[in-house]
Motif scaffolding. Structure first.
Motif, PDB file in Angstrom:
ATOM      1  N   SER A 139       0.828  -1.199   0.000  1.00 24.14           N
ATOM      2  CA  SER A 139       0.000   0.000   0.000  1.00 24.14           C
ATOM      3  C   SER A 139       0.867   1.256   0.000  1.00 24.14           C
ATOM      4  O   SER A 139       0.585   2.218  -0.714  1.00 24.14           O
ATOM      5  CB  SER A 139      -0.932   0.001   1.214  1.00 24.14           C
ATOM      6  N   ALA A 140       1.934   1.239   0.798  1.00 24.19           N
ATOM      7  CA  ALA A 140       2.842   2.386   0.829  1.00 24.19           C
ATOM      8  C   ALA A 140       3.481   2.613  -0.533  1.00 24.19           C
ATOM      9  O   ALA A 140       3.531   3.749  -1.032  1.00 24.19           O
ATOM     10  CB  ALA A 140       3.914   2.168   1.885  1.00 24.19           C
ATOM     11  N   PHE A 141       3.955   1.548  -1.145  1.00 19.40           N
ATOM     12  CA  PHE A 141       4.606   1.649  -2.454  1.00 19.40           C
ATOM     13  C   PHE A 141       3.635   2.181  -3.508  1.00 19.40           C
ATOM     14  O   PHE A 141       3.979   3.060  -4.312  1.00 19.40           O
ATOM     15  CB  PHE A 141       5.152   0.283  -2.875  1.00 19.40           C
ATOM     16  N   ALA A 142       2.405   1.659  -3.490  1.00 14.93           N
ATOM     17  CA  ALA A 142       1.409   2.099  -4.468  1.00 14.93           C
ATOM     18  C   ALA A 142       1.050   3.561  -4.271  1.00 14.93           C
ATOM     19  O   ALA A 142       0.860   4.306  -5.245  1.00 14.93           O
ATOM     20  CB  ALA A 142       0.165   1.226  -4.371  1.00 14.93           C
ATOM     21  N   THR A 143       0.976   3.993  -3.027  1.00 16.52           N
ATOM     22  CA  THR A 143       0.627   5.387  -2.745  1.00 16.52           C
ATOM     23  C   THR A 143       1.747   6.327  -3.165  1.00 16.52           C
ATOM     24  O   THR A 143       1.498   7.381  -3.764  1.00 16.52           O
ATOM     25  CB  THR A 143       0.306   5.565  -1.254  1.00 16.52           C
ATOM     26  N   ILE A 144       2.969   5.954  -2.873  1.00 14.23           N
ATOM     27  CA  ILE A 144       4.120   6.752  -3.304  1.00 14.23           C
ATOM     28  C   ILE A 144       4.121   6.904  -4.820  1.00 14.23           C
ATOM     29  O   ILE A 144       4.330   7.995  -5.368  1.00 14.23           O
ATOM     30  CB  ILE A 144       5.431   6.104  -2.818  1.00 14.23           C
ATOM     31  N   GLY A 145       3.860   5.816  -5.528  1.00 10.02           N
ATOM     32  CA  GLY A 145       3.822   5.875  -6.978  1.00 10.02           C
ATOM     33  C   GLY A 145       2.674   6.715  -7.503  1.00 10.02           C
ATOM     34  O   GLY A 145       2.847   7.504  -8.442  1.00 10.02           O
ATOM     35  N   HIS A 146       1.505   6.571  -6.904  1.00 13.02           N
ATOM     36  CA  HIS A 146       0.322   7.302  -7.365  1.00 13.02           C
ATOM     37  C   HIS A 146       0.534   8.810  -7.282  1.00 13.02           C
ATOM     38  O   HIS A 146       0.070   9.552  -8.150  1.00 13.02           O
ATOM     39  CB  HIS A 146      -0.891   6.891  -6.532  1.00 13.02           C
ATOM     40  N   PHE A 147       1.223   9.257  -6.245  1.00 12.90           N
ATOM     41  CA  PHE A 147       1.430  10.694  -6.063  1.00 12.90           C
ATOM     42  C   PHE A 147       2.757  11.184  -6.647  1.00 12.90           C
ATOM     43  O   PHE A 147       3.149  12.332  -6.423  1.00 12.90           O
ATOM     44  CB  PHE A 147       1.311  11.048  -4.574  1.00 12.90           C
ATOM     45  N   GLY A 148       3.459  10.325  -7.378  1.00 13.16           N
ATOM     46  CA  GLY A 148       4.665  10.740  -8.071  1.00 13.16           C
ATOM     47  C   GLY A 148       5.814  11.093  -7.149  1.00 13.16           C
ATOM     48  O   GLY A 148       6.603  11.998  -7.454  1.00 13.16           O
TER      49      GLY A 148
END
Length: 242
Positions: A139-148
């Motif tokens: 979830s952390a990795f996906a969130t970091i990616g989503h927000f660039g």
């Protein structure tokens, strides 16, 4: 602790994720209500009890500081909910919730400010930046990616990264190992006492509480060196200490 001595050594910032980088209530109350419906296998009558057990007060729309919803990890939440709705095996519910959170959190998280601008400013001032969450690493990795934010966040970990869970010190030590700092050179920033206690256990140089999560000033003040309204105030705080 000698605050004056520790101020001069801060070279890295380890952020909590939810309630710190992202507004907790606007992000997680709706997601958790839907997750509770998953735990209830679609029985909506069970959702209010599950949410209340986790620390949510429907009358105020707030989550209690230090509650399982506020500060726990997915296995803890699954075990708690199974006490009210024993409809899953614990491992199966944990896996289902982790998958649900990793899918929903990135696109529904509400940042407290323009995180790209803020983190770029911190990195531009020479600080190392990491994220440590009791959410899953996926979830952390996906969130970091989503927000660039991938080029700005040098380290991230979750409860399942193998570094232990908050308030244990392992996440801070892992960040230090990743970026080549000592704990005394790191500021830990979070919205719950378990973030700040993690910092204390690890020997972090600075512990900063923020009020964009589930905790009030008086919840955080005994555990923090400073309590600020949000991370928007962090660059000025750190700049005043250097």
């Amino acid at each position: 602790m000698d605050k004056e001595g520790s101020k001069m050594r801060i070279k890295g910032v380890l952020f909590d994720k939810d309630g710190t980088l992202f507004d907790f209530h606007r992000t997680w109350v709706p997601i958790l209500a839907e997750a509770a419906l998953v735990a209830a296998r679609g029985d909506a009558s069970l959702v209010p009890g599950l949410m209340a057990a986790g620390g949510y007060d429907e009358a105020t729309g707030r989550v209690a500081s230090g509650s399982v919803i506020a500060a726990g990890n997915t296995p803890e939440l699954a075990l708690l909910w199974l006490q009210t709705a024993p409809l899953w095996e614990a491992a199966d519910l944990t896996a289902r919730l982790d998958a649900f959170f990793a899918e929903q959190a990135p696109r529904r998280s509400e940042p407290v400010t323009d995180l790209g601008v803020l983190l770029a400013a911190l990195r531009g001032s020479g600080l190392r930046v990491g994220i440590a969450t009791n959410d899953s690493v996926a979830s952390a990795f996906a969130t970091i990616g989503h927000f660039g934010l991938a080029e700005l966040v040098e380290f991230h970990c979750g409860y399942d990264s193998g570094h232990g869970t908050k308030p244990e010190p392992g996440m801070v030590h892992a960040f230090c190992d990743a970026v080549g700092l000592s704990p005394g050179e790191v500021a830990v920033v979070g919205d719950n006492f378990h973030d700040l206690e993690m910092g204390l256990a690890a020997g972090a140089g600075l512990r900063v509480g923020v009020l964009t999560g589930t905790s009030a000033h008086d919840d955080l003040a005994p555990h923090a060196d400073f309590v600020i309204g949000s991370i928007v105030e962090l660059p000025a705080l750190l700049g005043g200490l250097s």
